[in-house]
Design an enzyme around this catalytic site. Structure first.
Site: not given
Length: 392
Positions: A150, A180, A200-202, A238, A333
């Site tokens: 990354n 990545q 990861s989606a973002h 949920t 991060c």
């Protein structure tokens, strides 16, 4: 003008992603666990999302489990797999340049009595397959290797590693952090010998707070989150239907445009690296720019890491920000730390002045050549000025 060149930290959602997220939050908002039609409808959305993602990987729908993102996926893959297979052995293997979401679970498992081998990398961030082969022993149960680094964009030899691992012992689980890589290149876990894969989606124009873990149906792994028994009891809580739908839409769009996106990203990377080299020549005296990333098949098309000796990364980052240019000093991060020290860069055995002066530029399919040129122009203006105030 504004230039957002921090796409490895996060990306802007596409309009299609935004629309499906809003729709499943405001209109079809049912709980998939409910037995009425609203619940049945929501469950259908989840099933369709899994099917869409599974097709991009060429795996089964039932092998996709939604999580809150890559950090959870990595923690689950590593800790869950280690705990489920500890009777077969207590040895784990990873690399010294993994994301903290892999390294920290490994440190945790060491505290629980597991033994971890951290593979070193060369000056471009790649592991040695010989080192991997020598590290595998009779009680090895899990190997975790990131697909794309990354920070510097190094592509690890995942296919070769998977073949090697399975030839040594088919029972060893192979986990890959593909945060990545997914959406930037073709990733087929079964072909690569991958048992566990984190996404990861973002990072691919999807919403934040959603990701998935691919778990090969033959792999043994314990759940980490217990409760209502959602997702076949493997990940309770949920279900995040809007997030899952947004992730699936982002994945669908990424792979529909993969060919043209890759070509575009490669052109942008070349433009950035050529521009840095030209700037290097224009700055009289000693070279002022050191590029950590490399061109070609062993490096991702969307990441360029470079050091600007004589100028601290934080200073240059904020100077660029003042001009509307957004980049990163290492992994986002760890940006909450006052003076982040990059584990990745340290493992490349860089000189201290390079560790303190490195920035990461990362692109997406919406990044323009004009943004690259604007950034290069700003660097040409700022570097001579900022270098005058360098510590001696």
């Amino acid at each position: 003008m504004e230039a957002y060149l921090d796409n490895s930290a996060t990306t802007r959602c596409t309009e299609a992603v935004r629309d499906v997220v809003i729709h499943t939050m405001m209109d079809d908002f049912g709980n998939p666990s409910s037995k009425h039609m609203k619940g049945v409808e929501a469950e259908r959305y989840l099933r369709d999302a899994r099917e869409t993602i599974a097709k991009t990987l060429k795996v089964k729908e039932k092998e996709i489990y939604f999580t809150s993102g890559a950090t959870e996926s990595n923690n689950w893959a590593i800790i869950g797999a280690a705990m489920a297979n500890r009777r077969a052995g207590m040895h784990l293997i990873t690399t010294a340049v993994e994301h903290a979401a892999v390294l920290m679970p490994m440190h945790y498992l060491e505290e629980q009595g597991f033994r971890v081998t951290y593979l070193p990398v060369d000056q471009k961030g790649h592991i040695s397959l010989t080192d991997l082969e020598q590290a595998i022993c009779d009680d090895t149960i899990l190997v975790s290797i990131m697909y794309v680094n990354n920070e510097i964009g190094a592509i690890e030899p995942v296919a070769e590693a998977g073949k090697l691992i399975k030839s040594k012992n088919p029972g060893i689980l192979f986990h890959v952090d593909a945060v990545q890589a997914y959406g930037k290149m073709t990733v087929h876990p079964k072909k690569l010998g991958i048992d566990l894969l984190s996404v990861s989606a973002h990072k691919i124009h999807g919403p934040k707070g959603i990701g998935f873990l691919y778990i090969n149906e033959k792999s043994r792994i314990h759940p980490l989150i217990l409760g209502g028994g959602q997702q076949k009891g493997m990940r309770s809580g949920t279900d995040n239907v809007p997030g899952a739908c947004g992730l699936a839409m982002a994945a669908k769009e990424a792979y529909e445009h993969l060919g043209e996106s890759t070509e575009h990203l490669l052109a942008l990377k070349k433009r950035m690296m050529d521009g840095l080299e030209a700037l290097n020549r224009s700055l009289m005296g000693q070279p002022r720019i050191v590029i950590h990333s490399e061109p070609g098949e062993r490096s991702a098309p969307h990441i360029v890491s470079a050091a600007f000796p004589g100028v601290r990364s934080e200073v240059l980052l904020h100077a660029l920000e003042d001009k509307g240019i957004y980049v990163s000093a290492g992994s986002a991060c760890s940006s909450n730390k006052k003076l982040p020290v990059s584990t990745v860069l340290k493992e490349l055995h860089l000189k201290p002045e390079l560790l303190e002066s490195t920035l990461r530029f990362s692109f997406c399919r919406y990044t323009t050549e004009a943004e690259i040129d604007y950034c290069l122009s700003a660097l040409a203006e700022l570097l001579p000025v900022l270098s005058r105030y360098a510590r001696h």
